[in-house]
Design a protein around this motif. Sequence first.
Motif, PDB file in Angstrom:
ATOM      1  N   VAL A 190       0.845  -1.204   0.000  1.00  0.00           N
ATOM      2  CA  VAL A 190       0.000   0.000   0.000  1.00  0.00           C
ATOM      3  C   VAL A 190       0.876   1.248   0.000  1.00  0.00           C
ATOM      4  O   VAL A 190       1.796   1.360   0.814  1.00  0.00           O
ATOM      5  CB  VAL A 190      -0.907   0.003   1.260  1.00  0.00           C
ATOM      6  CG1 VAL A 190      -1.764   1.259   1.309  1.00  0.00           C
ATOM      7  CG2 VAL A 190      -1.772  -1.246   1.297  1.00  0.00           C
ATOM      8  N   ASP A 191       0.554   2.192  -0.900  1.00  0.00           N
ATOM      9  CA  ASP A 191       1.365   3.410  -0.988  1.00  0.00           C
ATOM     10  C   ASP A 191       1.000   4.457   0.064  1.00  0.00           C
ATOM     11  O   ASP A 191       1.860   5.037   0.707  1.00  0.00           O
ATOM     12  CB  ASP A 191       1.195   4.047  -2.380  1.00  0.00           C
ATOM     13  CG  ASP A 191       2.237   3.478  -3.334  1.00  0.00           C
ATOM     14  OD1 ASP A 191       3.221   2.903  -2.809  1.00  0.00           O
ATOM     15  OD2 ASP A 191       2.059   3.598  -4.560  1.00  0.00           O
ATOM     16  N   GLY A 192      -0.314   4.708   0.233  1.00  0.00           N
ATOM     17  CA  GLY A 192      -0.742   5.794   1.136  1.00  0.00           C
ATOM     18  C   GLY A 192      -0.958   5.315   2.558  1.00  0.00           C
ATOM     19  O   GLY A 192      -0.465   4.264   2.969  1.00  0.00           O
ATOM     20  N   GLY A 193      -1.770   6.088   3.324  1.00  0.00           N
ATOM     21  CA  GLY A 193      -2.012   5.770   4.731  1.00  0.00           C
ATOM     22  C   GLY A 193      -2.991   4.616   4.916  1.00  0.00           C
ATOM     23  O   GLY A 193      -3.830   4.341   4.051  1.00  0.00           O
ATOM     24  N   VAL A 194      -2.896   3.924   6.049  1.00  0.00           N
ATOM     25  CA  VAL A 194      -3.784   2.799   6.364  1.00  0.00           C
ATOM     26  C   VAL A 194      -4.604   3.150   7.612  1.00  0.00           C
ATOM     27  O   VAL A 194      -4.068   3.654   8.601  1.00  0.00           O
ATOM     28  CB  VAL A 194      -2.960   1.504   6.586  1.00  0.00           C
ATOM     29  CG1 VAL A 194      -3.836   0.381   7.110  1.00  0.00           C
ATOM     30  CG2 VAL A 194      -2.302   1.083   5.272  1.00  0.00           C
ATOM     31  N   TYR A 195      -5.912   2.897   7.546  1.00  0.00           N
ATOM     32  CA  TYR A 195      -6.830   3.177   8.653  1.00  0.00           C
ATOM     33  C   TYR A 195      -6.952   1.913   9.507  1.00  0.00           C
ATOM     34  O   TYR A 195      -7.151   0.810   8.985  1.00  0.00           O
ATOM     35  CB  TYR A 195      -8.196   3.568   8.076  1.00  0.00           C
ATOM     36  CG  TYR A 195      -9.100   4.259   9.065  1.00  0.00           C
ATOM     37  CD1 TYR A 195      -9.230   5.647   9.055  1.00  0.00           C
ATOM     38  CD2 TYR A 195      -9.839   3.532   9.995  1.00  0.00           C
ATOM     39  CE1 TYR A 195     -10.068   6.297   9.957  1.00  0.00           C
ATOM     40  CE2 TYR A 195     -10.674   4.165  10.894  1.00  0.00           C
ATOM     41  CZ  TYR A 195     -10.787   5.552  10.871  1.00  0.00           C
ATOM     42  OH  TYR A 195     -11.611   6.196  11.759  1.00  0.00           O
ATOM     43  N   LEU A 196      -6.864   2.051  10.830  1.00  0.00           N
ATOM     44  CA  LEU A 196      -6.936   0.905  11.742  1.00  0.00           C
ATOM     45  C   LEU A 196      -8.290   0.913  12.452  1.00  0.00           C
ATOM     46  O   LEU A 196      -8.669   1.927  13.041  1.00  0.00           O
ATOM     47  CB  LEU A 196      -5.817   0.996  12.787  1.00  0.00           C
ATOM     48  CG  LEU A 196      -4.414   1.347  12.260  1.00  0.00           C
ATOM     49  CD1 LEU A 196      -3.425   1.513  13.416  1.00  0.00           C
ATOM     50  CD2 LEU A 196      -3.932   0.279  11.286  1.00  0.00           C
ATOM     51  N   ILE A 197      -9.002  -0.188  12.393  1.00  0.00           N
ATOM     52  CA  ILE A 197     -10.311  -0.254  13.078  1.00  0.00           C
ATOM     53  C   ILE A 197     -10.487  -1.635  13.704  1.00  0.00           C
ATOM     54  O   ILE A 197     -10.158  -2.657  13.090  1.00  0.00           O
ATOM     55  CB  ILE A 197     -11.471   0.099  12.115  1.00  0.00           C
ATOM     56  CG1 ILE A 197     -12.797   0.084  12.886  1.00  0.00           C
ATOM     57  CG2 ILE A 197     -11.523  -0.804  10.889  1.00  0.00           C
ATOM     58  CD1 ILE A 197     -13.932   0.797  12.163  1.00  0.00           C
ATOM     59  N   THR A 198     -10.985  -1.648  14.943  1.00  0.00           N
ATOM     60  CA  THR A 198     -11.051  -2.927  15.666  1.00  0.00           C
ATOM     61  C   THR A 198     -12.061  -2.883  16.809  1.00  0.00           C
ATOM     62  O   THR A 198     -12.487  -1.807  17.226  1.00  0.00           O
ATOM     63  CB  THR A 198      -9.661  -3.262  16.245  1.00  0.00           C
ATOM     64  OG1 THR A 198      -9.707  -4.563  16.852  1.00  0.00           O
ATOM     65  CG2 THR A 198      -9.209  -2.263  17.303  1.00  0.00           C
ATOM     66  N   ALA A 199     -12.381  -4.066  17.317  1.00  0.00           N
ATOM     67  CA  ALA A 199     -13.222  -4.182  18.514  1.00  0.00           C
ATOM     68  C   ALA A 199     -12.444  -3.649  19.715  1.00  0.00           C
ATOM     69  O   ALA A 199     -11.262  -3.966  19.892  1.00  0.00           O
ATOM     70  CB  ALA A 199     -13.586  -5.648  18.741  1.00  0.00           C
ATOM     71  N   ASP A 200     -13.131  -2.881  20.542  1.00  0.00           N
ATOM     72  CA  ASP A 200     -12.472  -2.205  21.660  1.00  0.00           C
ATOM     73  C   ASP A 200     -12.375  -3.103  22.894  1.00  0.00           C
ATOM     74  O   ASP A 200     -13.185  -2.996  23.823  1.00  0.00           O
ATOM     75  CB  ASP A 200     -13.233  -0.917  21.991  1.00  0.00           C
ATOM     76  CG  ASP A 200     -12.469  -0.078  23.005  1.00  0.00           C
ATOM     77  OD1 ASP A 200     -11.303  -0.405  23.293  1.00  0.00           O
ATOM     78  OD2 ASP A 200     -13.047   0.911  23.494  1.00  0.00           O
ATOM     79  N   TYR A 201     -11.404  -3.994  22.897  1.00  0.00           N
ATOM     80  CA  TYR A 201     -11.051  -4.753  24.106  1.00  0.00           C
ATOM     81  C   TYR A 201      -9.640  -5.291  23.888  1.00  0.00           C
ATOM     82  O   TYR A 201      -9.020  -5.033  22.846  1.00  0.00           O
ATOM     83  CB  TYR A 201     -12.098  -5.832  24.422  1.00  0.00           C
ATOM     84  CG  TYR A 201     -12.007  -7.111  23.616  1.00  0.00           C
ATOM     85  CD1 TYR A 201     -12.429  -7.165  22.295  1.00  0.00           C
ATOM     86  CD2 TYR A 201     -11.484  -8.275  24.190  1.00  0.00           C
ATOM     87  CE1 TYR A 201     -12.352  -8.348  21.568  1.00  0.00           C
ATOM     88  CE2 TYR A 201     -11.415  -9.464  23.473  1.00  0.00           C
ATOM     89  CZ  TYR A 201     -11.847  -9.488  22.159  1.00  0.00           C
ATOM     90  OH  TYR A 201     -11.770 -10.654  21.456  1.00  0.00           O
ATOM     91  N   ALA A 202      -9.139  -6.024  24.878  1.00  0.00           N
ATOM     92  CA  ALA A 202      -7.721  -6.422  24.886  1.00  0.00           C
ATOM     93  C   ALA A 202      -7.238  -6.954  23.536  1.00  0.00           C
ATOM     94  O   ALA A 202      -6.193  -6.520  23.023  1.00  0.00           O
ATOM     95  CB  ALA A 202      -7.490  -7.462  25.973  1.00  0.00           C
TER      96      ALA A 202
END
Length: 399
Positions: A180-192
């Motif tokens: 990937v050339d540009g920025g990467v967005y991080l998204i996830t379930a909010d726990y450990a």
Amino acid sequence: MGVLSAVLRSLRRTATISGLAAGALALSGCAGSSLGQTGSGGPGDEVRLGLLVPLSGVYAPLGEDMRDGFQLYLDQHGGKLGGRTVRVTTVDEGETPQTGVPAAQKLVTQDRVTAVVGVVNSATALGLRDFFHESKVPLLVANAGADAITGDRRSPYVWRTSFANGKVGAALGPAVAEEVDGGVYLITADYAAGREMVGGFRRAFEAAGGKVAGEKYTPFGKTQDYQPYLSAIRSSGAEAVYSFYAGAEAVNFVKQYRQFGLADEIPLYGTGFLTEGGVLDAQGAAAVGVKTSLHYSTELDTPRNKEFVDAYRAEYKELPTVYSVQAYDAAAALDKAIARAGGTGGEDIAKALGGIGAIDSPRGPWSFDADHDARQKYYLREVRAGDGSFVNAVVRELG
Ligand code: PHB
């Protein structure tokens, strides 16, 4: 398989396991022998084991796969591990530590099992670590990836046949930085687990020159509508997305990612749980093109894996998953450890786990490292249309 039939299947199998568990409990109540943490076991003794897996909540299908994988190993070995007849008591981990911790405690204090196998949720594993450490009862974690339990908080009694969250994320970091050339967005379930899978990915990704375009932690077990988050991703200008979701959350996230029109615009990456097993069946064509890191795929082209997939399919009429393999391997590890321990006492079995060597697993050979975590290979997988279904094709090994 549609979502509805997946849910029906889940309910049907949950009903079966409750019956089995009740039967096992009734039997263990009658047995009257004192195995478990205090028992050392003579040559003829059976071994009483606890299986702690979610049979309710967003991770229920994962728990069913683990139960089936564990049972397949037992069936293939005449119901014995290390030469001892095994009696399994299965209890429901539920969705969170509020349900999982008391269920595990009951296995040890009431049912007096020799060892416990299972645990899906990282927060539950963290909540159980001290209990098993102090009880001196071996816990074989067959999914939950909480980094600390094979890190800062490792214990002689806690062993893991699955993965550490940070490592699964880290395995994918350099590959995404390269693709990937540009920025990467991080998204996830909010726990450990979500935080660690993102943390491990971010460290390896940034070290390889990658840039983060934004990040979001969605409420665990409560989020069903991802549209507001998908809008934020679109307006972030990200060139790719990395995520961790599993079970019912993974189904919703990937389907909505496609429905919202993002799948054709912004490539989706994640840890392999995002597209695993029944989750992928429910996502169907929506998941095509999703790339993930994981230590297993049904598509691994080895004789050992083919033999396992065939046996699993013959028994359960469906493909195995990473969850099935992790529990199958926990049975394999106990098989060797009980044989080495020469008895059924938990402390001896915990010690023996350190000397069992390599497990000949469907994922490929692996062994416990010095921290009791699985030392293993990770693979880059991509969802492709297979023969009438969708599969996680193995693209290559990750470094
Ligand atoms: C975890 O909580 O550690 C976890 C749960 C589900 C997965 C993977 C990890 O699929």
